[in-house]
Design a protein around this motif. Sequence first.
Motif, short mmCIF file in Angstrom:
data_model
loop_
_atom_site.label_atom_id
_atom_site.label_comp_id
_atom_site.label_asym_id
_atom_site.label_seq_id
_atom_site.Cartn_x
_atom_site.Cartn_y
_atom_site.Cartn_z
N ARG A 28 125.21 88.49 42.26
CA ARG A 28 125.52 89.90 42.53
C ARG A 28 126.98 90.15 42.20
NH1 ARG A 28 122.18 89.02 47.33
NH2 ARG A 28 120.19 90.10 47.03
N LEU A 29 127.24 91.14 41.34
CA LEU A 29 128.60 91.49 40.95
C LEU A 29 128.96 92.85 41.54
CD1 LEU A 29 127.21 89.86 38.39
CD2 LEU A 29 129.42 90.31 37.37
N ALA A 30 130.09 92.89 42.22
CA ALA A 30 130.54 94.13 42.84
C ALA A 30 131.55 94.82 41.93
CB ALA A 30 131.16 93.84 44.20
N TYR A 31 131.24 96.03 41.50
CA TYR A 31 132.15 96.83 40.66
C TYR A 31 133.00 97.70 41.58
CZ TYR A 31 129.28 95.25 36.81
OH TYR A 31 128.62 94.45 35.90
N ILE A 53 112.91 79.21 31.44
CA ILE A 53 112.90 80.43 32.23
C ILE A 53 111.47 80.83 32.55
CG2 ILE A 53 112.94 81.94 30.18
CD1 ILE A 53 114.84 82.60 33.46
N GLN A 54 111.21 81.22 33.79
CA GLN A 54 109.88 81.67 34.20
C GLN A 54 109.86 83.16 34.49
OE1 GLN A 54 108.84 78.92 37.49
NE2 GLN A 54 107.23 78.19 36.12
N GLN A 55 110.80 83.60 35.32
CA GLN A 55 110.88 85.02 35.66
C GLN A 55 112.34 85.43 35.71
OE1 GLN A 55 108.90 85.38 39.45
NE2 GLN A 55 106.85 85.41 38.56
N TYR A 56 112.59 86.70 35.40
CA TYR A 56 113.94 87.22 35.54
C TYR A 56 113.89 88.74 35.71
CZ TYR A 56 113.40 88.00 30.47
OH TYR A 56 112.94 88.37 29.22
N SER A 57 114.86 89.24 36.42
CA SER A 57 114.97 90.69 36.61
C SER A 57 116.42 91.01 36.92
CB SER A 57 114.07 91.18 37.74
OG SER A 57 114.47 90.62 38.98
N ALA A 58 116.83 92.22 36.62
CA ALA A 58 118.19 92.67 36.89
C ALA A 58 118.15 94.16 37.21
CB ALA A 58 119.10 92.40 35.68
N ASP A 94 122.72 94.86 29.70
CA ASP A 94 123.77 95.69 30.29
C ASP A 94 123.29 96.24 31.63
OD1 ASP A 94 126.13 96.10 28.38
OD2 ASP A 94 124.42 96.41 27.05
N PHE A 95 124.13 96.08 32.65
CA PHE A 95 123.82 96.74 33.92
C PHE A 95 123.99 98.24 33.73
CE2 PHE A 95 125.00 92.58 35.91
CZ PHE A 95 123.80 92.37 36.59
N PRO A 96 122.97 99.05 34.06
CA PRO A 96 123.07 100.50 33.87
C PRO A 96 123.86 101.17 34.99
CG PRO A 96 120.94 99.94 34.81
CD PRO A 96 121.65 98.63 34.56
N ALA A 97 124.39 102.33 34.67
CA ALA A 97 125.04 103.21 35.66
C ALA A 97 126.12 102.49 36.46
CB ALA A 97 123.99 103.81 36.60
N VAL A 98 126.91 101.66 35.77
CA VAL A 98 127.98 100.94 36.46
C VAL A 98 129.12 101.91 36.77
CG1 VAL A 98 129.81 99.24 36.11
CG2 VAL A 98 127.45 98.65 35.58
N ALA A 99 129.55 101.91 38.03
CA ALA A 99 130.64 102.78 38.49
C ALA A 99 131.22 102.16 39.75
CB ALA A 99 130.10 104.19 38.78
N PRO A 100 132.41 102.60 40.16
CA PRO A 100 132.99 102.05 41.39
C PRO A 100 132.03 102.14 42.57
CG PRO A 100 134.61 103.38 40.24
CD PRO A 100 133.31 103.56 39.50
N GLY A 101 131.84 101.01 43.27
CA GLY A 101 130.94 100.99 44.42
C GLY A 101 129.55 100.52 44.10
N LEU A 106 121.37 90.04 39.33
CA LEU A 106 120.52 89.28 38.41
C LEU A 106 119.78 88.23 39.22
CD1 LEU A 106 119.52 88.23 35.63
CD2 LEU A 106 121.60 86.84 35.54
N GLU A 107 118.45 88.17 39.07
CA GLU A 107 117.63 87.16 39.73
C GLU A 107 116.84 86.41 38.67
OE1 GLU A 107 115.22 89.20 42.58
OE2 GLU A 107 116.92 89.85 43.81
N THR A 108 116.92 85.09 38.69
CA THR A 108 116.20 84.26 37.71
C THR A 108 115.45 83.15 38.42
OG1 THR A 108 118.12 82.83 37.34
CG2 THR A 108 117.85 84.71 35.85
N SER A 109 114.38 82.70 37.78
CA SER A 109 113.61 81.56 38.26
C SER A 109 113.35 80.65 37.08
CB SER A 109 112.28 82.04 38.87
OG SER A 109 111.49 80.93 39.27
N MET A 110 113.72 79.36 37.21
CA MET A 110 113.58 78.40 36.12
C MET A 110 112.94 77.11 36.63
SD MET A 110 117.05 78.64 33.85
CE MET A 110 117.81 80.21 33.43
N VAL A 111 112.39 76.34 35.68
CA VAL A 111 111.87 75.01 35.96
C VAL A 111 112.67 74.02 35.12
CG1 VAL A 111 109.92 73.43 35.68
CG2 VAL A 111 109.54 75.72 36.60
N ASP A 112 113.19 72.97 35.77
CA ASP A 112 113.87 71.89 35.06
C ASP A 112 112.81 70.91 34.58
OD1 ASP A 112 116.95 72.18 35.38
OD2 ASP A 112 116.14 72.65 37.36
N LYS A 113 112.55 70.89 33.26
CA LYS A 113 111.46 70.10 32.72
C LYS A 113 111.75 68.60 32.78
CE LYS A 113 108.31 71.83 31.06
NZ LYS A 113 108.10 72.57 29.81
#
Length: 231
Positions: A28-31, A53-58, A94-101, A106-113
């Motif tokens: 989590r990045l705080a602008y 990579i298995q799943q990802y969302s931002a 790109d994170f959309p609608a970035v503004a102060p506050g 970013l959430e990711t799920s991976m498997v180490d093969k």
Amino acid sequence: ALPIYHTMHDTITVKDGQPVVQSREVQRLAYLSVETGGGLSQYAFFHSGFHEIQQYSAYTLTAEDKKIKVTDFKTSDSKSNSIFYDDVKETTFDFPAVAPGSIGTLETSMVDKNPHLLSPFYFALDIPVVHCELQITFPKSMSIKYLLRGIDTANVQFSQETRHGDITYTFTAKDMPEEKPYDDAPGRAWYGTHLVFYIERYNDEQGKPVNYLAATGDLYRLYRTYIKDIN
């Protein structure tokens, strides 16, 4: 500065006689100001055949508590300065609608093969870290070894919990300053605060003990698999 909240939870199980590592990561990045806006809205994560990579969302959570999901991800080969080609991929967005506050997540799920090749976990980054946490959950019948390295290891707190036959190691660091590179100095692994961990041994599904990386002989057997078929 652009502070970050960073957590990773590695869960190790045994399947078909071999360890399997599932990694779930949240960043989590705080602008906080205009200066940390548009120029730092682009972000990326890396993955490969070893770290699949298995799943990802931002998404961006605006100052008005409106959640705006990222829908445009671009994946390409990650070029490095190494002389060797590898299959590492870089997924950018790109994170959309970035503004102060606003807060970008970013959430990711991976498997180490190949759990012989677990990546070190760094508690300090090139931006300030508000909260950084690594959790490793594994069966009681498994032995995990770890080494803390770097110049600020005293800032890392350790705790252990046992629940339902599993052990969880938790390593936490707070308020880590941004990591500045040094000219004409050893690489990041020399001074960066990080944890190296590995599977020493485990019991398979039949309860048979298996040495994984318990001694140099285990390392030799691993290396031999890479070259045994070369003439």
